[in-house]
Design a protein around this motif. Sequence first.
Motif, PDB file in Angstrom:
ATOM      1  N   VAL A 160       0.832  -1.201   0.000  1.00 40.92           N
ATOM      2  CA  VAL A 160       0.000   0.000   0.000  1.00 40.92           C
ATOM      3  C   VAL A 160       0.870   1.257   0.000  1.00 40.92           C
ATOM      4  O   VAL A 160       0.367   2.350  -0.277  1.00 40.92           O
ATOM      5  N   ASP A 161       2.142   1.121   0.299  1.00 41.42           N
ATOM      6  CA  ASP A 161       3.063   2.251   0.276  1.00 41.42           C
ATOM      7  C   ASP A 161       3.812   2.257  -1.051  1.00 41.42           C
ATOM      8  O   ASP A 161       4.649   1.396  -1.320  1.00 41.42           O
ATOM      9  N   GLU A 162       3.525   3.218  -1.894  1.00 36.34           N
ATOM     10  CA  GLU A 162       4.126   3.271  -3.224  1.00 36.34           C
ATOM     11  C   GLU A 162       5.628   3.519  -3.173  1.00 36.34           C
ATOM     12  O   GLU A 162       6.385   3.044  -4.035  1.00 36.34           O
ATOM     13  N   GLY A 163       6.078   4.234  -2.156  1.00 34.15           N
ATOM     14  CA  GLY A 163       7.513   4.441  -2.009  1.00 34.15           C
ATOM     15  C   GLY A 163       8.242   3.138  -1.754  1.00 34.15           C
ATOM     16  O   GLY A 163       9.371   2.937  -2.217  1.00 34.15           O
ATOM     17  N   LEU A 164       7.604   2.233  -1.036  1.00 33.44           N
ATOM     18  CA  LEU A 164       8.195   0.925  -0.778  1.00 33.44           C
ATOM     19  C   LEU A 164       8.244   0.098  -2.054  1.00 33.44           C
ATOM     20  O   LEU A 164       9.228  -0.613  -2.309  1.00 33.44           O
ATOM     21  N   THR A 272       4.004  -2.978  11.303  1.00 37.23           N
ATOM     22  CA  THR A 272       3.983  -2.187  10.061  1.00 37.23           C
ATOM     23  C   THR A 272       3.807  -3.084   8.852  1.00 37.23           C
ATOM     24  O   THR A 272       3.025  -2.779   7.941  1.00 37.23           O
ATOM     25  N   PHE A 273       4.527  -4.196   8.825  1.00 43.34           N
ATOM     26  CA  PHE A 273       4.380  -5.132   7.710  1.00 43.34           C
ATOM     27  C   PHE A 273       2.932  -5.573   7.566  1.00 43.34           C
ATOM     28  O   PHE A 273       2.385  -5.578   6.454  1.00 43.34           O
ATOM     29  N   LEU A 274       2.305  -5.973   8.654  1.00 46.57           N
ATOM     30  CA  LEU A 274       0.939  -6.478   8.587  1.00 46.57           C
ATOM     31  C   LEU A 274      -0.033  -5.408   8.088  1.00 46.57           C
ATOM     32  O   LEU A 274      -1.067  -5.731   7.498  1.00 46.57           O
ATOM     33  N   GLU A 275       0.322  -4.149   8.291  1.00 44.89           N
ATOM     34  CA  GLU A 275      -0.539  -3.049   7.856  1.00 44.89           C
ATOM     35  C   GLU A 275      -0.383  -2.722   6.376  1.00 44.89           C
ATOM     36  O   GLU A 275      -1.343  -2.287   5.725  1.00 44.89           O
ATOM     37  N   ILE A 276       0.823  -2.925   5.804  1.00 39.98           N
ATOM     38  CA  ILE A 276       1.086  -2.357   4.476  1.00 39.98           C
ATOM     39  C   ILE A 276       1.550  -3.359   3.434  1.00 39.98           C
ATOM     40  O   ILE A 276       1.798  -2.993   2.293  1.00 39.98           O
ATOM     41  N   TYR A 277       1.651  -4.665   3.779  1.00 35.44           N
ATOM     42  CA  TYR A 277       2.374  -5.570   2.876  1.00 35.44           C
ATOM     43  C   TYR A 277       1.702  -5.742   1.520  1.00 35.44           C
ATOM     44  O   TYR A 277       2.373  -5.947   0.508  1.00 35.44           O
ATOM     45  N   SER A 278       0.380  -5.667   1.437  1.00 31.71           N
ATOM     46  CA  SER A 278      -0.277  -5.933   0.155  1.00 31.71           C
ATOM     47  C   SER A 278      -1.494  -5.028  -0.004  1.00 31.71           C
ATOM     48  O   SER A 278      -2.104  -4.606   0.989  1.00 31.71           O
TER      49      SER A 278
END
Length: 430
Positions: A160-164, A272-278
């Motif tokens: 969900v984080d485009e920078g990532l 953080t991973f669980l919030e943004i991974y996919s």
Amino acid sequence: MDQGWGRERQNAIYRAGIADARPTVPTDFGELERRARQAMSPKAWAYIAGGAGEGATMRANRRALDRWAIVPRVLRDTSQRSLSIELFGQTLPAPLLLSPVGAGGLVARNADIAIGKAAASLGLPYILSNQGSSAMEDVTTAMDTVAAGAPRWFQLYWSVDEGLVDSFLRRAEATGASAVAVTLDTTMLGWRPQDLNLGSLPFAQGEGIAQYTGDPRFRAIVDEKVANPDPEAESPKPSLGAIKTLVSIARNAPGAWWRNLVDKHPRAAVETFLEIYSRPSLSWTDIAGLRARTSLPIVLKGILHPDDARQAVGLGVDGIIVSNHGGRQVDGSIGSIDALVDVVDAVGGQTKILVDSGIRTGADVFKALALGADAACIGRPHMYGLALRGQAGVAEVMANITAELDLTMGLSGHTDVASLDRGALSKLDY
């Protein structure tokens, strides 16, 4: 892998048998799977071998392969055979890749490094998992110690984080990846009873998130989270299970594990991973814009419908991996080989087509190639080899599959994988 690879592999095993030696890694999938289960922990077995729901898609993968029978031709000179293919500018010794399998650390410490080195020893590409237990830089460095420039791809889960997303792509390019395989079918986790019944999600234990903890953009997000904690966030109640989880997170995080026990960052990284991974909102518009974000060939993993294949071709992607994620996402989904037939017909040779899910043997690979795939990806079998003998076990499994492919091709009257077509098969009525 020279011509005659199958006979060389076969003869090596038989010669060792003269001295009563037996292969440590079984040469048939059934026994390989049985022994691997004995070697794995219950949580590792549930995650690696388990499927979605009642396992109907896993059974569909097998039925789809069994519906096609090889029809051997005789009295053809098959003394010289070629398994090599060209894929995205690279010559590969066989039409095989090692699929990405997340949380490999459940099976063996430094799993991704062992798998990568095994792949490099055979000259086969390893698709580095986005959910790997080692950072891509560490895996590629290890692969290059075996064979400089060993082929590798990178699997991308769209955060969900485009920078990532951009950071992952830049890192993949810097490590010499030959392609990026964008996984489309895991924008959320499927219903996996084997894991659910154990209450086991590897990522919540800090396992399989090394691509993230090794990423500068992700670390910046975690730093922000630690600096500005959520005042309403609940702390886990003290318990033996909570302590075990904390220790697991500490051991899997970068740095000294005993320091990680008191550092807030490792736990914040898991949260953080669980919030943004996919990202469940991933769409064709995102794929259309990907070309401007990376110089790597783009392969879409998880396509099963011919209309999706046509749309992918329309966007100019470089390849498709026909896959149902090994039956791990949707229970009752179409078998990957059944889907392959329709996708091949829809695409008409306009892009490279690979296939995974349920492919276990060299004979399976032969069928996939004859049905129009350019290459096949192997998942669970190489993980079972890892469980039994580490790096050497992975190499043995892949060498056995390649050897059987070579012998199957020769015994069926064919000399080149590139010339295989549906004329080599007959579709059964059941």
